[in-house]
Design an enzyme around this catalytic site. Structure first.
Site, PDB file in Angstrom:
ATOM      1  N   ALA A  24      63.712  22.634  16.725  1.00 48.84           N
ATOM      2  CA  ALA A  24      63.567  23.291  15.426  1.00 48.84           C
ATOM      3  C   ALA A  24      64.468  24.528  15.389  1.00 48.84           C
ATOM      4  O   ALA A  24      64.965  24.996  16.407  1.00 48.84           O
ATOM      5  CB  ALA A  24      62.111  23.677  15.205  1.00 48.84           C
ATOM      6  N   GLU A  62      58.233  23.484  23.766  1.00 44.03           N
ATOM      7  CA  GLU A  62      57.601  24.454  22.863  1.00 44.03           C
ATOM      8  C   GLU A  62      56.693  25.429  23.607  1.00 44.03           C
ATOM      9  O   GLU A  62      56.590  26.607  23.223  1.00 44.03           O
ATOM     10  CB  GLU A  62      56.792  23.710  21.784  1.00 44.03           C
ATOM     11  CG  GLU A  62      57.626  23.081  20.695  1.00 44.03           C
ATOM     12  CD  GLU A  62      58.076  21.669  21.039  1.00 44.03           C
ATOM     13  OE1 GLU A  62      58.565  20.970  20.135  1.00 44.03           O
ATOM     14  OE2 GLU A  62      57.942  21.262  22.223  1.00 44.03           O
TER      15      GLU A  62
END
Length: 642
Positions: free
Chosen positions: A72, A143
């Site tokens: 992202a 993440e």
């Protein structure tokens, strides 16, 4: 057939003669692909365009040489200042990738280079994943290293694809895997060389065969036995991270166990994670890391030959690491008997990393014992890594000055001497740069690049490019005793040993800092650095004290030099410290031990040893392991005062 390119800023879409659609992501204005809101919106429009007339299949690939998709867009995480924004970010990716997973025509992700975070979640939403067999191909869900969770379907689909145990290990550690391991685990349907990747992708999609299922036990652990796998995962996480410091791994387990990986089913938890101080600080650390990487970018041609003088623990491990990273390395010391232990250590380390016997032999062949120093005259880069003695280093540099190429990069790995104090040995002192590694070399990511007054800017840039070439983070610092990292560690370790002199056990002192969030206590750190190094650092370690602490002097006098001799503050019967149980940690001990480190970091910033507070925080985090969830010592100080 090309789709109207003007419709998309970041994607190119074409349908070939067989009816296959190829969607190529080439994010405008960036060297690497990331999934920004604009990129995701365009992907949704691409799927809209195929709703009326579906292709025979849809293949996603990258237009960037750097890799598939890095994840992202991290910049967007810095703008999540309300609960609604955080939930909307998760909802956008979750719904889009669910839509992608539900298409009635086959889809494939052609993964070449890095495929991380949201990039892997996109690939998991495709029916097939084809991995390209190259060293740069890596897949993972990192993440957790940013203090967040894989909210776009990774917690659902990765366990379905490779089983619960392997998926939890990847998600909870942030580790990435290569193309071949991805195939073995079932993450990738196949692993092919670059020359056939497009044809192989087309054939795999057109064949439209069912995917391989994980073994029965793994399917059970992702179903009826989910609680068993979750309990085992929590035990493993608890050994590495406290929930109050790093809540994300515990959240991953909870969301997977209770909600099958649907982050939207736990909106309060997601908001607490995404906007937590830990996530904010870890995202900050990510950007600081990217900044350090940027220092190594430049036009300097890569080094091919490194010559290291000094085959002790530090010099030998520098040589071994650089050979592993592809350089030809000649290693010099006073006789082959001094070089042999370094070669043995290197071989043992390589065997743990490299499973292919031919590759292992190639790496060992690049590490060349050179007792007579023949490699010095041919090397692109030379690093002296002998013991910390000013006159010995000057004598060595004087000899090298007459031997080396005029364009060779000459560096010292000194940890406590000023680079200026070595200048007198050289005809051109401006060429000497400090390149200071940390122990253990293979694990510590930071390397200080030290500039004395009047340093040659070109040599300085070449030194930083060399550090980046060997996959380390270059931190530019000015020359001063201990530079940044050792200068802040000295007072910290000194205060810890003072506490031992006052009667606290080493175990209790270490436990105070482990509870704070350090990866290792300060007394064990002294053992790792070496008690002889601590003694040799002298005033750099002891500050204004006339003598080092009694506990250090006594052990040094007895020849107990730490881990390398098997005995220091702790015994090391099998390479790990044998520790007794810690006593109750006195109130305020952690603050007492930290204060000298915090004070010295502030002082070094004021003295201009590093350019700014972010670099000071980055250096102490990546050079000492200072608790990353705090964002670094100066950020921690600021948060205490806010």
């Amino acid at each position: 057939m090309n789709i109207d390119a003007s419709r998309y800023q970041h994607w190119q879409v074409e349908v070939d003669a067989t009816g296959l659609a190829w969607a190529t992501l080439d994010k405008a204005g960036e060297s690497a692909n990331s999934l920004s809101s604009t990129v995701m919106s365009e992907l949704a429009r691409i799927l809209d365009g195929f709703d009326g007339k579906p292709p025979r299949g849809l293949i996603f690939r990258s237009g960037k040489p750097a890799g598939f998709i890095a994840g992202a867009d991290i910049q967007e995480f810095t703008q999540l200042d309300t609960p609604e924004k955080g939930i909307e970010l998760v909802r956008r990716g979750w719904q889009l990738f669910n839509r992608l997973a539900g298409l009635n025509y086959p889809t494939l992700a052609l993964v070449r280079g890095h495929c991380l975070g949201g990039g892997l979640e996109l690939a998991l939403a495709c029916r097939y994943l084809l991995a390209v067999d190259e060293p740069t191909t890596r897949m993972g869900l990192p993440e957790v290293m940013l203090g967040i969770v894989p909210g776009w379907g990774g917690m659902l689909r990765l366990p379905e694809r490779i089983g619960a145990q392997a998926a939890l290990d990847m998600m909870l550690t942030g580790k990435s895997i290569d193309a071949r391991r991805a195939k073995r685990l079932g993450l990738a349907d196949d692993c092919v060389p670059p020359r056939v990747m497009d044809n192989a992708a087309a054939m795999l999609v057109l064949a439209d065969q069912p995917r391989r299922r994980p073994p029965l036990l793994q399917r059970l652990l992702n179903g009826p036995l989910r609680g068993l796998a979750a309990r085992a995962a929590r035990k493993q996480v608890a050994k590495r991270a406290r929930s109050e410091h790093y809540p994300a791994p515990y959240a991953i387990i909870d969301i997977w166990q209770k909600h099958r990986g649907d982050a939207l089913a736990a909106p309060e938890l997601i908001d607490r994670i995404v906007r937590s101080p830990t996530a904010r600080n870890l995202v900050r650390v990510f950007f600081m890391q990217e900044r350090l990487k940027g220092f190594g970018k430049g036009s300097a041609s890569p080094a091919r030959h490194l010559h290291v003088i000094g085959a002790g623990v530090m010099g030998g491990d520098i040589a071994a690491w650089c050979a592993l990273r592809g350089l030809t390395v000649t290693l010099q010391d006073q006789g082959i008997e001094r070089i042999a232990p370094a070669l043995q250590r290197a071989y043992a380390a390589y065997r743990r990393r490299i499973k292919d016997p031919r590759e292992l032999r190639r790496v060992m062949d690049r590490l060349i014992p050179d007792p007579d120093g023949h490699g010095a005259s041919r090397a692109d880069v030379l690093i002296e890594a002998i013991f910390e003695d000013l006159e010995a280093k000057r004598a060595l540099l004087r000899k090298l000055d007459a031997l080396i190429r005029p364009d060779a990069l000459l560096a010292s790995n000194t940890s406590s001497l000023r680079i200026e104090d070595l200048h007198g040995a050289l005809n051109n002192p401006a060429r000497l740069i400090g390149i200071h590694f940390f122990n253990p070399v293979a694990r510590m990511p930071l390397v200080e690049v030290v500039a004395a007054g009047g340093a040659d800017p070109e040599m300085l840039q070449r030194a930083m490019a060399f550090v980046k070439q060997i996959d380390r983070l270059p931190l530019p610092v000015k020359s001063a005793p201990g530079f940044l990292v050792n200068a802040v560690l000295g007072p910290y370790m000194l205060e810890a040993m003072r506490a031992v002199d006052e009667g606290l056990s080493p175990e209790t002192v270490d436990q105070a800092m482990i509870a704070f969030g350090m990866p290792m206590g300060p007394i064990e750190l002294v053992d790792m650095v070496g008690l002889d190094v601590a003694m040799a650092a002298g005033k750099s370690l002891a500050g204004n004290d006339a003598e080092p602490p009694k506990c250090l002097r006594e052990r040094f006098a007895a020849g107990h030099l730490g881990k390398k001799t098997g005995k220091g503050f702790y015994d090391y019967p099998k390479g790990k410290p044998a520790k007794a149980a810690a006593a109750a940690v006195p109130a305020g001990l952690a603050d007492r031990l930290l204060q000298p480190l915090l004070d010295r970091t502030q002082q070094l910033l004021r003295d201009g040893i590093v350019a700014d507070a972010d670099l000071a925080d980055a250096g102490v985090i990546f050079g000492t392991g200072f608790a990353p969830f705090t964002g670094g010592p100066l950020n921690y100080l600021k948060s205490r005062h806010d």
